[in-house]
Design an enzyme around this catalytic site. Structure first.
Site, mmCIF file in Angstrom:
data_model
loop_
_atom_site.group_PDB
_atom_site.id
_atom_site.type_symbol
_atom_site.label_atom_id
_atom_site.label_comp_id
_atom_site.label_asym_id
_atom_site.label_seq_id
_atom_site.Cartn_x
_atom_site.Cartn_y
_atom_site.Cartn_z
ATOM 1 N N GLU A 269 1.163 11.746 10.521
ATOM 2 C CA GLU A 269 1.342 12.814 9.540
ATOM 3 C C GLU A 269 2.220 13.940 10.080
ATOM 4 O OE1 GLU A 269 -1.786 13.563 6.194
ATOM 5 O OE2 GLU A 269 -2.244 14.912 7.860
ATOM 6 N N HIS A 290 -7.421 -9.970 23.069
ATOM 7 C CA HIS A 290 -7.534 -11.317 22.515
ATOM 8 C C HIS A 290 -6.945 -11.403 21.109
ATOM 9 C CE1 HIS A 290 -10.091 -12.662 25.865
ATOM 10 N NE2 HIS A 290 -10.524 -11.414 25.849
ATOM 11 N N LYS A 401 -1.397 13.028 -3.629
ATOM 12 C CA LYS A 401 -2.536 13.799 -4.135
ATOM 13 C C LYS A 401 -2.281 14.271 -5.564
ATOM 14 C CE LYS A 401 -4.168 15.722 0.284
ATOM 15 N NZ LYS A 401 -4.349 16.983 1.053
#
Length: 428
Positions: A269, A290, A401
């Site tokens: 951000e 792994h 938003k």
């Protein structure tokens, strides 16, 4: 906290940086340090976060939670309003801290069904007091408390700005509250009440966390060769300039797994601006050896791998065995095995030419986590200075938003119209 970037040098890595270029870069680091220091002193927006170790009042936080002795703490927040607190409590082993940082209905319902709401402290966090996800979750939590016969006003604390709907609510119901500090973006607020209140409510030593942050503050210096935080920020910047566009953060401690999530928000951000910045990736040592290590070692050489560990760990011995194939493990310990895997991974990446940096803490305690959080924030701010971007804004996030709020009828936003105009090519 110390930083070892030897494996990110050009002598070791395809996208590594030469000693000579770091020497040249150090002049820019010195200039950036002077700007950062002046902006800290002036408490300019964003830079004020680097003053939090001394500006944060731990007594005010303890006072806000003094009337509670919770069996659990439920933080209702999202992004920087939750990740810092989650990082601190996880690192300190405060396992009864829970977060509602998403609006996925199934896990929300499951968590509320399992929590002892009558002995849970609900911690609602939003700087603006208008965050849709946080407010929606709080309304759901409040109804669940009522259904359980719990007076929500007896079990709720609020951390928000000086004004806004949450501040109005806290004042109207005389709720204990803390104020989000001025000039501090959410993702940089871990060393304020935003990040520290749940730890304080659960009996952790938040003064020691702040002392760790203060140690990080003292370690800032006008040279990357003298400051661990600036060394990391400068090397991350320099490797990105050479093609390391992904930064994989890999803690070798499960208690630091939330730290990797916090780091990802901080890095993405803050630095993802103007077509620049490193994409953060998250992994956990030794588990992801792994899975992801194959990619980091043999995939594209476009990554910086950041390995994080505490030097001191709790001891768990591995028993002796009469199984010959396992005899090399008998008499060792889980911590020695984990450290061996850390060092083997580090060496394997270097052998493959993939730049990597080692970050070590003396121990994973309150002081250590405070120093780590502060150091990464300072590193990020330096990186932003070197890129020449506005580190403390998030315009791309704000677009989404507004679009979501418009879709829900919360206002007339042109971003919502873009959602309606989406091109559809559905395959069923």
């Amino acid at each position: 906290m110390n930083v070892d970037f030897g494996n990110a040098l050009a002598a070791e890595a395809v996208t590594g940086v030469s000693e000579a270029s770091l020497e040249r870069l150090d002049d820019r680091v010195a200039d950036a340090h002077d700007r950062i220091e002046a902006n800290i002193e002036a408490r300019r927006f964003g830079y004020a976060s680097l003053a939090l170790p001394t500006d944060t009042d731990p007594d005010a936080i303890y006072e806000a939670v003094s009337g509670f002795d919770p069996e659990a703490v439920l933080t209702v927040g999202i992004g920087g309003s939750a990740l810092g607190a989650e990082t601190i409590t996880a690192a300190l082993g405060a396992e009864s801290h829970y977060t509602l940082d998403n609006v996925d209905p199934a896990p929300t319902r499951q968590l509320l069904d399992e929590l002892p709401l009558s002995s849970t402290l609900v911690n609602v966090v939003s700087r603006s007091g208008t965050t849709a996800e946080t407010l929606a979750n709080f309304l759901v939590v409040r109804e669940a408390m009522a259904d359980a016969g719990v007076d929500w006003t007896d079990r709720t604390v609020v951390t928000t700005g000086a004004e806004g709907p949450l501040r109005t609510l806290a004042d109207a119901h005389d709720l204990p509250s803390c104020t989000v500090p001025e000039g501090v973006p959410g993702r940089f607020s871990a060393l304020s009440a935003v990040g520290l209140l749940p730890a304080a409510a659960l009996g952790c030593d938040i003064e020691a966390v702040l002392a760790g942050g203060a140690a990080g503050r003292e370690s800032l210096a006008p040279s990357l060769f003298e400051s661990p935080a600036y060394a990391y920020g400068a090397v991350a910047y320099a490797t990105e300039q050479r093609g390391a566009t992904t930064n994989a953060i890999v803690p070798y401690a499960e208690q630091l797994e939330p730290f990797a999530e916090w780091f990802a928000q901080l890095w993405a951000e803050s630095l993802g601006k103007d077509g620049l910045g490193q994409t953060p990736a998250r992994a956990l040592g030794a588990t992801d050896q792994h899975s992801q290590l194959q990619l980091y070692r043999a995939g594209r050489k476009d990554k910086l791998v950041t390995l994080v560990r505490p030097r001191e760990r709790a001891g768990v011995d591995i028993p002796e065995t009469d199984i010959d194939a396992l005899s090399y493990l008998g008499g060792e310990s889980l911590e020695s095995l984990l450290d061996a895997e850390f060092e083997a991974t580090e060496a394997s990446l270097a052998a493959a030419g993939q730049p990597n940096v080692r970050i070590e803490l003396d121990s994973l305690d309150a002081h250590g986590v405070g120093e780590l959080l502060y150091g990464m924030e300072a590193a990020c701010i330096l990186y932003g200075e070197l890129l020449g971007i506005e580190t403390f804004t998030q315009p791309a996030v704000e677009w989404g938003k507004r679009a979501a709020r418009g879709l829900l009828g919360g206002g007339d936003f042109e971003e919502a119209e873009a959602v309606a105009d989406k091109t559809v090519r559905r395959v069923e």
